[in-house]
Design a protein around this motif. Structure first.
Motif, PDB file in Angstrom:
ATOM      1  N   SER A   1     -53.762 -17.736 -79.981  1.00  0.00           N
ATOM      2  CA  SER A   1     -52.665 -16.954 -79.891  1.00  0.00           C
ATOM      3  C   SER A   1     -52.798 -15.474 -80.168  1.00  0.00           C
ATOM      4  CB  SER A   1     -51.599 -17.459 -81.145  1.00  0.00           C
ATOM      5  OG  SER A   1     -52.200 -17.037 -82.440  1.00  0.00           O
ATOM      6  N   GLY A   2     -54.088 -15.005 -80.215  1.00  0.00           N
ATOM      7  CA  GLY A   2     -54.784 -13.901 -80.269  1.00  0.00           C
ATOM      8  C   GLY A   2     -54.354 -12.997 -81.682  1.00  0.00           C
ATOM      9  N   GLN A   3     -54.277 -13.842 -82.768  1.00  0.00           N
ATOM     10  CA  GLN A   3     -53.648 -13.628 -83.970  1.00  0.00           C
ATOM     11  C   GLN A   3     -55.065 -13.612 -85.041  1.00  0.00           C
ATOM     12  OE1 GLN A   3     -50.746 -11.861 -84.806  1.00  0.00           O
ATOM     13  NE2 GLN A   3     -50.484 -12.207 -82.399  1.00  0.00           N
ATOM     14  N   PRO A   4     -55.008 -12.808 -86.349  1.00  0.00           N
ATOM     15  CA  PRO A   4     -56.126 -12.773 -87.100  1.00  0.00           C
ATOM     16  C   PRO A   4     -55.886 -14.075 -88.301  1.00  0.00           C
ATOM     17  CG  PRO A   4     -54.579 -11.107 -87.683  1.00  0.00           C
ATOM     18  CD  PRO A   4     -54.064 -11.650 -86.531  1.00  0.00           C
ATOM     19  N   ILE A   5     -57.102 -14.447 -88.606  1.00  0.00           N
ATOM     20  CA  ILE A   5     -56.914 -15.414 -89.650  1.00  0.00           C
ATOM     21  C   ILE A   5     -56.512 -14.585 -90.954  1.00  0.00           C
ATOM     22  CG2 ILE A   5     -58.433 -16.862 -91.379  1.00  0.00           C
ATOM     23  CD1 ILE A   5     -60.057 -16.973 -88.862  1.00  0.00           C
ATOM     24  N   THR A   6     -55.419 -15.102 -91.751  1.00  0.00           N
ATOM     25  CA  THR A   6     -54.987 -14.376 -92.783  1.00  0.00           C
ATOM     26  C   THR A   6     -55.634 -15.436 -94.074  1.00  0.00           C
ATOM     27  OG1 THR A   6     -53.020 -13.616 -91.682  1.00  0.00           O
ATOM     28  CG2 THR A   6     -53.064 -13.748 -94.244  1.00  0.00           C
ATOM     29  N   LEU A   7     -56.059 -14.566 -95.021  1.00  0.00           N
ATOM     30  CA  LEU A   7     -56.718 -15.319 -96.245  1.00  0.00           C
ATOM     31  C   LEU A   7     -55.939 -16.093 -97.039  1.00  0.00           C
ATOM     32  CD1 LEU A   7     -59.791 -13.235 -97.365  1.00  0.00           C
ATOM     33  CD2 LEU A   7     -59.876 -15.093 -95.543  1.00  0.00           C
TER      34      LEU A   7
END
Length: 334
Positions: free
Chosen positions: A238-244
């Motif tokens: 989806s082109g989104q970052p991994i959020t910790l």
């Protein structure tokens, strides 16, 4: 993904050192189902490409794109004028790169998940055939998203926020080599801020250390690994970052902050949001090796159950042989 503004221009240039010509459109594109399909196809192709992540270079005299973009967002310049100025600058940079070829330059300002984005892509056509309404076979040209090698996406909301990150620009690492991609990177004024593959490797190392430190049972460790990979892969698609924070909650719902606290206390140096690298994720999911004509690969969770490694004898023991491989071996022995 509501489209706010969009336009396309044509830069006519061949890789022969001759001057390029800009054929500019003088009005925005109408928002139609075809345009919405184009943006969806563009994002699908873009999300699957290896990318670098970063921010605008502070030297706006050398890299003026961010200045023009700020003027457009502040209302000092309309979208058409902004895109014309940017396309003219891109044409000039193209002329200094003999290996570059022209194409259609697409600018799209759109909204997704409460954030505004600007996508810029150099598009090319492929030749094909189609069947007409009169049932004749005729040549047909269409945009070839498989050949998307020069494109960038800017998270405008992040850039204009109170504390912008160092990864609000993503940029395709072109297959044509560094010299091809350089002029497009300079057009954007992209300064690399985060190494996606390096950050992803560090995250996976931190996760492996965490699982080992907690001494989870094999089944539990496998489930957590699959949770991490599935989440990270979905974010990549989806082109989104991994959020910790979000990942930590998924890894252990009973202790939603445990993994995040482990990373912070061990000081892995990870950013709160990490751009996922698909290739690194794929390698983590599988063991693979090749030597002397032998190639072996298998899912990591099979180790210890269907596949065993005897360190003393340096032997790999496969308990369940794939049927197709078994049949090939039997036929060979007959």
């Amino acid at each position: 993904m509501p489209i706010l503004h969009s336009i396309v221009h044509l830069i006519d240039k061949q890789p022969d050192g001759q001057p390029a010509t800009l054929h500019g459109r003088d009005s925005e594109l109408a928002i139609t189902p075809a345009l919405e399909d184009l943006l969806e196809s563009l994002n699908d192709s873009y999300n699957g490409k290896p990318k670098s992540w970063g921010f605008f270079n502070a030297d706006s005299a050398t890299y003026p794109f961010s200045t023009w973009l700020a003027r457009y967002l502040d209302g000092e310049m309309d979208f058409v004028a902004f895109s014309h100025q940017a396309a003219e600058h891109l044409k000039t940079l193209m002329e200094g790169n003999n290996l570059s070829v022209g194409g259609h330059v697409l600018f799209v300002h759109y909204r997704h998940a409460e954030s505004d984005y600007l996508a810029i892509a150099l598009l090319h056509h492929s030749e094909g055939v189609s069947v007409t309404e009169s049932l004749d076979v005729a040549p047909a040209r269409q945009l070839d998203m498989g050949q998307l090698h020069l494109a960038a996406r800017i998270d405008l909301s992040d850039w204009q926020g109170d504390e912008p990150s160092r990864q609000y620009i993503s940029f395709i690492k072109g297959k044509g080599g560094k010299r091809i991609a350089d002029y497009f990177r300079d057009f954007i004024g992209h300064e690399e801020g985060i190494d996606a593959s390096g950050e992803t490797r560090t995250l996976l190392k931190a996760f492996s250390d965490y699982v080992e430190s907690e001494d989870f049972a094999e089944e539990q460790a496998r489930e957590k690994t699959e949770t991490l990979i599935d989440y990270a892969s979905n974010q990549a698609r989806s082109g989104q970052p991994i959020t910790l924070d979000e990942l930590s909650e998924l890894v252990d719902e009973s202790q939603p902050k445990a993994f995040h606290d482990y990373i912070r206390n061990k000081d892995y140096g990870l950013s709160p949001e990490i751009p996922p690298d698909k290739r690194t994720l794929h390698q983590f999911r599988r063991f693979a090796g090749r030597a002397g004509g032998l190639s072996v690969s298998f899912d990591t969770h099979l180790l210890g159950s269907q596949v065993e490694y005897d360190e003393a004898s340096d032997k790999l023991i496969i308990h369940t042989v794939p049927a197709s491989l078994r049949d090939q071996i039997k036929r060979r022995r007959e």
